[in-house]
Design a protein around this motif. Structure first.
Motif, PDB file in Angstrom:
ATOM      1  N   VAL A  13       0.976  -1.311   0.043  1.00 49.26           N
ATOM      2  CA  VAL A  13       0.025  -0.069   0.011  1.00 49.26           C
ATOM      3  C   VAL A  13       0.970   1.073  -0.057  1.00 49.26           C
ATOM      4  CG1 VAL A  13      -1.945  -1.095   1.080  1.00 49.26           C
ATOM      5  CG2 VAL A  13       0.072  -0.131   2.500  1.00 49.26           C
ATOM      6  N   ARG A  14       0.384   2.379  -0.642  1.00 46.25           N
ATOM      7  CA  ARG A  14       1.420   3.520  -0.746  1.00 46.25           C
ATOM      8  C   ARG A  14       1.423   3.970   0.772  1.00 46.25           C
ATOM      9  NH1 ARG A  14      -1.471   6.588  -5.443  1.00 46.25           N
ATOM     10  NH2 ARG A  14      -3.097   5.602  -4.301  1.00 46.25           N
ATOM     11  N   SER A  15       2.537   4.448   1.288  1.00 47.38           N
ATOM     12  CA  SER A  15       2.825   4.923   2.745  1.00 47.38           C
ATOM     13  C   SER A  15       4.099   5.541   2.749  1.00 47.38           C
ATOM     14  CB  SER A  15       2.780   3.690   3.599  1.00 47.38           C
ATOM     15  OG  SER A  15       3.668   2.948   3.491  1.00 47.38           O
ATOM     16  N   ASP A  65      16.085   3.519  -4.669  1.00 45.96           N
ATOM     17  CA  ASP A  65      15.450   4.487  -3.580  1.00 45.96           C
ATOM     18  C   ASP A  65      16.787   4.685  -2.612  1.00 45.96           C
ATOM     19  OD1 ASP A  65      13.973   5.822  -2.034  1.00 45.96           O
ATOM     20  OD2 ASP A  65      12.917   4.049  -1.297  1.00 45.96           O
ATOM     21  N   HIS A  89      10.841   4.006   1.038  1.00 48.41           N
ATOM     22  CA  HIS A  89       9.743   4.886   0.738  1.00 48.41           C
ATOM     23  C   HIS A  89       8.617   3.699   0.340  1.00 48.41           C
ATOM     24  CE1 HIS A  89      12.535   8.095   0.015  1.00 48.41           C
ATOM     25  NE2 HIS A  89      11.443   8.791   0.647  1.00 48.41           N
ATOM     26  N   GLY A  90       7.386   3.975   0.947  1.00 52.63           N
ATOM     27  CA  GLY A  90       6.280   2.946   1.048  1.00 52.63           C
ATOM     28  C   GLY A  90       5.642   2.877  -0.516  1.00 52.63           C
ATOM     29  N   SER A  91       6.434   3.069  -1.354  1.00 49.24           N
ATOM     30  CA  SER A  91       5.907   2.999  -2.697  1.00 49.24           C
ATOM     31  C   SER A  91       5.602   1.435  -3.328  1.00 49.24           C
ATOM     32  CB  SER A  91       6.483   3.518  -3.926  1.00 49.24           C
ATOM     33  OG  SER A  91       6.355   2.988  -5.166  1.00 49.24           O
ATOM     34  N   PRO A  92       4.374   0.965  -3.680  1.00 53.40           N
ATOM     35  CA  PRO A  92       4.372  -0.714  -4.402  1.00 53.40           C
ATOM     36  C   PRO A  92       5.555  -0.957  -5.088  1.00 53.40           C
ATOM     37  CG  PRO A  92       2.225   0.272  -3.991  1.00 53.40           C
ATOM     38  CD  PRO A  92       3.135   1.773  -3.574  1.00 53.40           C
TER      39      PRO A  92
END
Length: 193
Positions: A13-15, A65, A89-92
């Motif tokens: 999930v995006r976070s 990243d 970073h919480g990018s899928p």
């Protein structure tokens, strides 16, 4: 010996932050293949449980990243094995590319609950606490959260241990009483049973 496993610990999930978790034999050296510390040293040079910054690379060795990393050496980790965590970073897309790089470099995909299973098998947690983790994850309200938290803190295990202790004492007393029924043994009488 436990083969090295890796998984996305935070879900797809995006976070703001996403975590890639690794555990098992050789995982620190394998993780070093896809992560470069800014100071140029190997991940194995890091002190236990101290965050450091670096770059996470994909399976084609392209930077994807900037991330934080920490290692934890066996037996002082959650699983009881060497572990590594990348906090990126919480990018899928970032998490998927990072996991793909790990799997391309010798890691096996961790199954659901496999980190906790390893913690249980390595004596780092008991069964009641291991089961409570799923309760913590799936709690939908404060009541469920409190119950799962109590189990996780060992309240259930303490009660079970107390019951086992009393049953073991009773079993021993019954064995002594049945072996020596005509003897007067202090503390052993029918009323105490």
């Amino acid at each position: 010996m436990a083969h090295p496993i890796a998984a996305i610990a935070t879900g797809l999930v995006r976070s703001g932050i996403g975590i890639l978790r690794m555990s098992g034999d050789g995982c620190i050296d394998l993780a070093n293949r896809v992560f470069a510390l800014y100071n140029g040293q190997a991940l194995s040079s890091l002190p236990d449980r101290k965050l450091a910054r670096g770059t996470l690379f994909d399976a084609q060795n392209r930077p994807i990243d900037e991330a934080m990393v920490f290692i934890s050496h066996a037996p002082h980790s959650y699983t009881g094995e060497d572990t590594v965590e990348f906090q990126c970073h919480g990018s899928p897309a970032v998490l998927t590319a990072g996991l793909s790089a790990l799997l391309s470099n010798g890691f096996h995909q961790a199954g659901p609950g496999e980190f906790t299973k390893r913690a249980f098998l390595n004596g780092k947690t008991d069964l009641a606490r291991a089961e409570s983790i799923m309760g913590l994850i799936s709690a939908k309200n404060e009541s469920q959260l409190r119950l799962s938290r109590a189990a996780h803190l060992g309240k259930i295990s303490e009660k079970i241990d107390g019951i086992i202790s009393r049953l073991t004492s009773a079993d021993a007393a019954i064995a002594v009483y049945s072996d020596y029924p005509d003897e007067e043994i202090e503390g052993l009488d029918r009323e105490s049973f």
